[in-house]
Design a protein around this motif. Structure first.
Motif, PDB file in Angstrom:
ATOM      1  N   LYS A   1      21.264  -0.310  20.294  1.00 31.69           N
ATOM      2  CA  LYS A   1      21.268   0.547  19.104  1.00 31.69           C
ATOM      3  C   LYS A   1      22.688   0.979  18.772  1.00 31.69           C
ATOM      4  O   LYS A   1      23.138   0.871  17.636  1.00 31.69           O
ATOM      5  CB  LYS A   1      20.370   1.764  19.331  1.00 31.69           C
ATOM      6  CG  LYS A   1      20.327   2.743  18.192  1.00 31.69           C
ATOM      7  CD  LYS A   1      20.856   4.126  18.389  1.00 31.69           C
ATOM      8  CE  LYS A   1      21.207   4.639  19.708  1.00 31.69           C
ATOM      9  NZ  LYS A   1      22.209   5.722  19.664  1.00 31.69           N
ATOM     10  N   THR A   2      23.406   1.438  19.794  1.00 29.47           N
ATOM     11  CA  THR A   2      24.793   1.865  19.573  1.00 29.47           C
ATOM     12  C   THR A   2      25.636   0.686  19.104  1.00 29.47           C
ATOM     13  O   THR A   2      26.445   0.830  18.175  1.00 29.47           O
ATOM     14  CB  THR A   2      25.376   2.480  20.860  1.00 29.47           C
ATOM     15  OG1 THR A   2      24.558   3.592  21.241  1.00 29.47           O
ATOM     16  CG2 THR A   2      26.802   2.954  20.651  1.00 29.47           C
TER      17      THR A   2
ATOM     18  N   ALA B   1      24.596  -1.975  17.459  1.00 25.99           N
ATOM     19  CA  ALA B   1      24.207  -2.285  16.081  1.00 25.99           C
ATOM     20  C   ALA B   1      24.838  -1.301  15.101  1.00 25.99           C
ATOM     21  O   ALA B   1      25.311  -1.689  14.028  1.00 25.99           O
ATOM     22  CB  ALA B   1      22.679  -2.270  15.950  1.00 25.99           C
ATOM     23  N   GLN B   2      24.869  -0.019  15.479  1.00 24.99           N
ATOM     24  CA  GLN B   2      25.494   0.984  14.626  1.00 24.99           C
ATOM     25  C   GLN B   2      26.986   0.703  14.463  1.00 24.99           C
ATOM     26  O   GLN B   2      27.527   0.775  13.356  1.00 24.99           O
ATOM     27  CB  GLN B   2      25.273   2.381  15.198  1.00 24.99           C
ATOM     28  CG  GLN B   2      23.840   2.852  15.107  1.00 24.99           C
ATOM     29  CD  GLN B   2      23.607   4.179  15.806  1.00 24.99           C
ATOM     30  OE1 GLN B   2      24.386   4.603  16.652  1.00 24.99           O
ATOM     31  NE2 GLN B   2      22.504   4.827  15.456  1.00 24.99           N
ATOM     32  N   MET B   3      27.651   0.381  15.562  1.00 23.14           N
ATOM     33  CA  MET B   3      29.095   0.099  15.509  1.00 23.14           C
ATOM     34  C   MET B   3      29.370  -1.143  14.655  1.00 23.14           C
ATOM     35  O   MET B   3      30.346  -1.180  13.896  1.00 23.14           O
ATOM     36  CB  MET B   3      29.647  -0.110  16.914  1.00 23.14           C
ATOM     37  CG  MET B   3      29.492   1.059  17.834  1.00 23.14           C
ATOM     38  SD  MET B   3      30.742   2.296  17.540  1.00 23.14           S
ATOM     39  CE  MET B   3      30.553   3.316  18.982  1.00 23.14           C
ATOM     40  N   ILE B   4      28.502  -2.140  14.765  1.00 26.02           N
ATOM     41  CA  ILE B   4      28.691  -3.371  13.985  1.00 26.02           C
ATOM     42  C   ILE B   4      28.542  -3.098  12.496  1.00 26.02           C
ATOM     43  O   ILE B   4      29.367  -3.551  11.693  1.00 26.02           O
ATOM     44  CB  ILE B   4      27.707  -4.470  14.452  1.00 26.02           C
ATOM     45  CG1 ILE B   4      28.119  -4.971  15.844  1.00 26.02           C
ATOM     46  CG2 ILE B   4      27.635  -5.622  13.456  1.00 26.02           C
ATOM     47  CD1 ILE B   4      27.073  -5.824  16.540  1.00 26.02           C
ATOM     48  N   ILE B   5      27.517  -2.347  12.087  1.00 21.81           N
ATOM     49  CA  ILE B   5      27.330  -2.088  10.656  1.00 21.81           C
ATOM     50  C   ILE B   5      28.469  -1.215  10.115  1.00 21.81           C
ATOM     51  O   ILE B   5      28.933  -1.419   8.997  1.00 21.81           O
ATOM     52  CB  ILE B   5      25.939  -1.485  10.321  1.00 21.81           C
ATOM     53  CG1 ILE B   5      25.715  -1.434   8.799  1.00 21.81           C
ATOM     54  CG2 ILE B   5      25.761  -0.110  10.897  1.00 21.81           C
ATOM     55  CD1 ILE B   5      25.705  -2.754   8.110  1.00 21.81           C
ATOM     56  N   ILE B   6      28.936  -0.272  10.915  1.00 18.88           N
ATOM     57  CA  ILE B   6      30.063   0.559  10.476  1.00 18.88           C
ATOM     58  C   ILE B   6      31.303  -0.311  10.285  1.00 18.88           C
ATOM     59  O   ILE B   6      32.002  -0.202   9.269  1.00 18.88           O
ATOM     60  CB  ILE B   6      30.323   1.711  11.468  1.00 18.88           C
ATOM     61  CG1 ILE B   6      29.172   2.723  11.412  1.00 18.88           C
ATOM     62  CG2 ILE B   6      31.670   2.391  11.178  1.00 18.88           C
ATOM     63  CD1 ILE B   6      29.170   3.727  12.548  1.00 18.88           C
TER      64      ILE B   6
ATOM     65  N   PHE C   1      15.823   0.577  13.342  1.00 18.93           N
ATOM     66  CA  PHE C   1      16.022   0.245  14.751  1.00 18.93           C
ATOM     67  C   PHE C   1      16.370   1.503  15.546  1.00 18.93           C
ATOM     68  O   PHE C   1      15.879   1.707  16.652  1.00 18.93           O
ATOM     69  CB  PHE C   1      17.120  -0.816  14.893  1.00 18.93           C
ATOM     70  CG  PHE C   1      17.321  -1.311  16.291  1.00 18.93           C
ATOM     71  CD1 PHE C   1      16.267  -1.869  17.013  1.00 18.93           C
ATOM     72  CD2 PHE C   1      18.563  -1.234  16.888  1.00 18.93           C
ATOM     73  CE1 PHE C   1      16.450  -2.334  18.306  1.00 18.93           C
ATOM     74  CE2 PHE C   1      18.760  -1.684  18.178  1.00 18.93           C
ATOM     75  CZ  PHE C   1      17.706  -2.244  18.894  1.00 18.93           C
ATOM     76  N   THR C   2      17.190   2.366  14.962  1.00 18.20           N
ATOM     77  CA  THR C   2      17.552   3.632  15.612  1.00 18.20           C
ATOM     78  C   THR C   2      16.313   4.494  15.811  1.00 18.20           C
ATOM     79  O   THR C   2      16.103   5.049  16.899  1.00 18.20           O
ATOM     80  CB  THR C   2      18.610   4.383  14.777  1.00 18.20           C
ATOM     81  OG1 THR C   2      19.790   3.577  14.698  1.00 18.20           O
ATOM     82  CG2 THR C   2      18.963   5.729  15.379  1.00 18.20           C
ATOM     83  N   GLY C   3      15.489   4.614  14.783  1.00 15.60           N
ATOM     84  CA  GLY C   3      14.243   5.373  14.912  1.00 15.60           C
ATOM     85  C   GLY C   3      13.327   4.768  15.963  1.00 15.60           C
ATOM     86  O   GLY C   3      12.737   5.484  16.787  1.00 15.60           O
ATOM     87  N   PHE C   4      13.217   3.451  15.966  1.00 13.94           N
ATOM     88  CA  PHE C   4      12.391   2.750  16.949  1.00 13.94           C
ATOM     89  C   PHE C   4      12.886   3.005  18.370  1.00 13.94           C
ATOM     90  O   PHE C   4      12.086   3.256  19.273  1.00 13.94           O
ATOM     91  CB  PHE C   4      12.385   1.247  16.649  1.00 13.94           C
ATOM     92  CG  PHE C   4      11.680   0.429  17.686  1.00 13.94           C
ATOM     93  CD1 PHE C   4      10.298   0.424  17.754  1.00 13.94           C
ATOM     94  CD2 PHE C   4      12.397  -0.335  18.592  1.00 13.94           C
ATOM     95  CE1 PHE C   4       9.638  -0.328  18.719  1.00 13.94           C
ATOM     96  CE2 PHE C   4      11.753  -1.080  19.560  1.00 13.94           C
ATOM     97  CZ  PHE C   4      10.365  -1.083  19.628  1.00 13.94           C
ATOM     98  N   THR C   5      14.203   2.979  18.569  1.00 10.36           N
ATOM     99  CA  THR C   5      14.728   3.219  19.918  1.00 10.36           C
ATOM    100  C   THR C   5      14.450   4.645  20.366  1.00 10.36           C
ATOM    101  O   THR C   5      14.249   4.886  21.560  1.00 10.36           O
ATOM    102  CB  THR C   5      16.241   2.936  20.018  1.00 10.36           C
ATOM    103  OG1 THR C   5      16.961   3.830  19.171  1.00 10.36           O
ATOM    104  CG2 THR C   5      16.562   1.495  19.680  1.00 10.36           C
TER     105      THR C   5
END
Length: 166
Positions: free
Chosen positions: A93-94, A96-101, A141-145
């Motif tokens: 999750k982290t 994925a967040q870093m990649i989208i940012i 994905f963040t909500g799911f995690t």
């Protein structure tokens, strides 16, 4: 410049965690501060994007709520000597967040530079709503995690809540 600062912060954070694990330098403070630093870095980027009108505020709300809720729950439980298990999915999750940012910052940089070769790329990103759709995926994905985190730790959480009542 924002892309450079974000990448340096992300890379040094990853190196710090790797170094701490490799040399067994894991401390109570580090266990608290490292995830907190991740949350601040990610949250500030997403809040900035929402303020700039790049992503929707509701997405930012879900991401920040999940991270604050899980972090707060973990801190409260650790004060009572209970430890929640962190899963691989939370690390994904982290990432994925870093990649989208990083992706959003690259697109913003290309827009700012107005390079001729980048215009078709920017048109594709805009036409297919790649930023919105990617951020939507990361939000879901963040909500799911968060739900997965609660489910996989349900026994220790229930024990924590029952101990709190007595």
């Amino acid at each position: 410049m924002a892309l450079f600062i974000f990448l340096v912060a992300s890379i040094t954070d990853a190196y710090d965690g790797y170094y701490a694990r490799k040399y067994n330098e894991i401390t109570i403070e580090g266990k608290f501060l490292d995830p907190l630093a991740d949350k601040i870095l990610v949250s500030s980027a997403f809040i900035s994007f929402a303020l700039l009108g790049i992503i929707d505020f509701w997405m930012v709300g879900i991401i920040i709520f999940r991270d604050l809720f899980v972090t707060g729950l973990r801190m409260a439980m650790e004060q009572r000597g209970k430890t929640m298990v962190t899963s691989l999915i939370a690390k994904l999750k982290t990432s994925a967040q870093m990649i989208i940012i990083t992706f959003i910052l690259i697109i913003l940089g290309l827009k700012g530079l107005s390079l001729a070769w980048a215009m078709p790329v920017l048109d594709i990103v805009k036409e297919y709503k790649i930023i919105y759709n990617s951020t939507l995926f990361v939000t879901l994905f963040t909500g799911f995690t968060g739900l997965t985190y609660l489910f996989s730790n349900r026994k220790i959480i229930l024990q924590f809540l029952l101990d709190d009542e007595s």
